[in-house]
Design an enzyme around this catalytic site. Structure first.
Site, mmCIF file in Angstrom:
data_model
loop_
_atom_site.group_PDB
_atom_site.id
_atom_site.type_symbol
_atom_site.label_atom_id
_atom_site.label_comp_id
_atom_site.label_asym_id
_atom_site.label_seq_id
_atom_site.Cartn_x
_atom_site.Cartn_y
_atom_site.Cartn_z
ATOM 1 N N ASP A 84 55.863 26.622 51.681
ATOM 2 C CA ASP A 84 56.088 27.850 52.026
ATOM 3 C C ASP A 84 54.863 28.788 51.659
ATOM 4 O O ASP A 84 54.236 28.084 50.378
ATOM 5 C CB ASP A 84 57.469 28.534 51.698
ATOM 6 C CG ASP A 84 58.551 27.869 52.389
ATOM 7 O OD1 ASP A 84 58.391 27.476 53.354
ATOM 8 O OD2 ASP A 84 59.536 28.094 51.831
HETATM 9 N N1 URA Z 1 61.655 23.897 50.321
HETATM 10 C C1 URA Z 1 61.614 25.432 50.593
HETATM 11 O O1 URA Z 1 62.382 26.168 50.701
HETATM 12 N N2 URA Z 1 60.158 25.621 50.430
HETATM 13 C C2 URA Z 1 58.987 24.828 50.438
HETATM 14 O O2 URA Z 1 57.975 25.353 50.302
HETATM 15 C C3 URA Z 1 59.362 23.560 50.112
HETATM 16 C C4 URA Z 1 60.557 23.114 50.132
#
Ligand code: URA
Length: 237
Positions: free
Chosen positions: A104
């Site tokens: 993310d």
């Molecule tokens: N899980 C999440 O919620 N975000 C990420 O970036 C990776 C795994």
């Protein structure tokens, strides 16, 4: 098996020169292959050939592999009209690099950047269950049941998440843990913690397969994977 590639394709993939520039340089005798001027821009070369372009030595590499310590605020994509992307941070000049999977925008930590599509496919395939470990900081205490809920595999709405391993490091108003998952669903860790009443406030990927983030690499910085690290990434036991 030896891999052959056209001279102009190799140089443009590596970001060393456009196909047009290669043609022009060949015409002017400015590209040497094993000390002999190249005669055509579509001649075939291999990784063992010694190249010199405009007096600068260069080695053709079919694949490149980088470890990036992804900073927050950068998206896991190759191009975006508005936002900076993870490949913008890699100044190798190669045009065919992409991130292996997604973190993310606000997640930091280990992200492999490569142009090796076959390896990326293997690592991302849901049936291969490649393990990924994250450090997570959440709001509130992590309840005792969370360990069991995660290790049994949590169901959220119609979606079933595979068993995950949780190691609680600190259990206070703001808690910290390491969590290992074997799949890569959208916002997976945030949604898992949300489902047990904890909001994720910081998330950092520490490892993928057997490859660990080099903690001496500052956020936003990258380096090439060593041969050993590449083996660690490929070794999925
Ligand atoms: N899980 C999440 O919620 N975000 C990420 O970036 C990776 C795994």
């Amino acid at each position: 098996m030896t891999d052959f590639i056209r001279l102009d394709k190799a140089l443009s993939n590596m970001g060393a020169a456009s196909r047009k520039e290669v043609k022009e340089a060949v015409r002017k005798g400015k590209i040497l292959v094993n000390n002999i001027p190249a005669t055509s821009s579509d001649m075939k070369i291999t990784a063992t050939d010694e190249l010199v372009i405009n007096g600068i030595p260069l080695k053709y590499k079919k694949y490149e592999y980088y470890m990036l310590n992804k900073p927050a605020g950068v998206i896991s994509a190759t191009t975006d009209l508005k936002e900076p992307t993870v490949t913008d941070l890699i100044s190798s000049g190669r045009k065919d690099l992409f991130p292996v999977g997604r973190l993310d925008k606000d997640t930091v930590g280990l992200l492999v950047i490569t142009n090796d599509g076959a390896l990326a496919h293997e690592l991302l395939s849901p049936v291969k269950h490649i393990k990924k470990t994250y450090f997570v900081r959440v709001k509130g205490r992590i309840s005792e049941e969370t360990y069991n809920i995660f290790s049994a595999g949590i169901r959220i709405g119609s979606e079933q998440f595979q068993p995950a391993e949780l190691v609680i490091l600190k259990n206070e108003e703001v808690s910290e843990a390491e969590i290992t998952i074997y799949e890569g669903k959208y916002h997976q860790i945030k949604r898992m913690f949300e489902a047990v009443g904890n909001r994720v406030i910081y998330l950092k990927r520490l490892s993928m397969g057997n490859l660990r983030l080099d903690e001496s690499l500052p956020e936003g910085k990258y380096r090439e994977l060593s041969e050993e690290e590449l083996l660690q990434l490929k070794d999925r036991k």
